[in-house]
Design a protein around this motif. Structure first.
Motif, mmCIF file in Angstrom:
data_model
loop_
_atom_site.group_PDB
_atom_site.id
_atom_site.type_symbol
_atom_site.label_atom_id
_atom_site.label_comp_id
_atom_site.label_asym_id
_atom_site.label_seq_id
_atom_site.Cartn_x
_atom_site.Cartn_y
_atom_site.Cartn_z
ATOM 1 N N ALA A 3 0.844 -1.188 0.000
ATOM 2 C CA ALA A 3 0.000 0.000 0.000
ATOM 3 C C ALA A 3 0.882 1.242 0.000
ATOM 4 N N ARG A 4 0.493 2.227 -0.802
ATOM 5 C CA ARG A 4 1.218 3.499 -0.891
ATOM 6 C C ARG A 4 0.526 4.508 0.031
ATOM 7 N N TYR A 27 4.989 -0.711 4.063
ATOM 8 C CA TYR A 27 4.233 0.224 3.238
ATOM 9 C C TYR A 27 5.173 1.023 2.345
ATOM 10 N N ASP A 46 -1.352 8.480 -6.735
ATOM 11 C CA ASP A 46 -2.252 7.339 -6.553
ATOM 12 C C ASP A 46 -2.064 6.647 -5.203
ATOM 13 N N ASP A 48 -2.953 4.965 -1.557
ATOM 14 C CA ASP A 48 -4.049 4.171 -1.011
ATOM 15 C C ASP A 48 -4.604 4.818 0.257
ATOM 16 N N ILE A 78 -10.160 8.449 -1.536
ATOM 17 C CA ILE A 78 -8.932 8.050 -0.861
ATOM 18 C C ILE A 78 -9.113 8.285 0.635
ATOM 19 N N LEU A 122 -7.093 1.339 5.319
ATOM 20 C CA LEU A 122 -6.694 0.923 3.977
ATOM 21 C C LEU A 122 -7.868 0.292 3.245
ATOM 22 N N PRO A 123 -7.979 0.544 1.950
ATOM 23 C CA PRO A 123 -9.135 0.047 1.201
ATOM 24 C C PRO A 123 -9.117 -1.446 0.946
ATOM 25 N N THR A 127 -2.102 -5.555 2.809
ATOM 26 C CA THR A 127 -1.329 -4.432 2.282
ATOM 27 C C THR A 127 -0.320 -4.858 1.226
ATOM 28 N N ARG A 132 -4.450 -2.800 -5.943
ATOM 29 C CA ARG A 132 -4.645 -1.385 -6.233
ATOM 30 C C ARG A 132 -4.824 -1.213 -7.739
#
Length: 137
Positions: A3-4, A27, A46, A48, A78, A122-123, A127, A132
């Protein structure tokens, strides 16, 4: 792909701390030391998740940055975590922020608390998952 997480904070020492904490958890870290003027820059990164300070410089530019992110369709979904030492200002808006799904972490923060909120926001749960995807316009 990890995850970013984009961290927006005007203090380099705080950014270094976030980098150390987040990268040690796997991350991808990116940062900005100033308020985002052009929200398309966030779209290009972009992320996350965004961790945003309320006060950037001597002003509360974090509020404006958060509003820009929420009003721009490509970035409005976001997740955002507000991380601030501006206790009084944040507490005045805490209920509204919670209603909008924006948690507040008050500085100084507990690392375990930060990581728990990051994971929760986080979506996607894993992770390291390559889930994404850019949304089509």
């Amino acid at each position: 792909m990890p995850a970013r997480i984009l961290v927006i904070n005007d203090e380099e020492s705080i950014l270094d701390l976030f980098r150390m904490i987040l990268e040690s958890e796997g991350y991808e870290f990116c940062s900005s030391t100033e308020a985002i003027e052009n929200v398309t820059a966030v779209e290009e990164l972009d992320p996350d998740l965004i961790i945003l300070d309320l006060k950037l410089g001597m002003q509360e530019e974090g509020w404006l940055t958060m509003q820009k992110i929420r009003m721009y369709p490509p970035t409005q979904k976001i997740p955002i975590i507000l991380c601030t030492a501006a206790l009084e200002e944040a507490r005045e808006q805490e209920e509204t922020l919670q209603d909008k799904g924006i948690p507040i972490i008050y500085k100084p923060f507990d690392v375990d608390e930060l990581l728990e909120v990051v994971q929760r926001m986080l979506p996607f749960p894993d992770t390291k998952s390559p889930s994404r995807k850019k949304q089509a316009p």
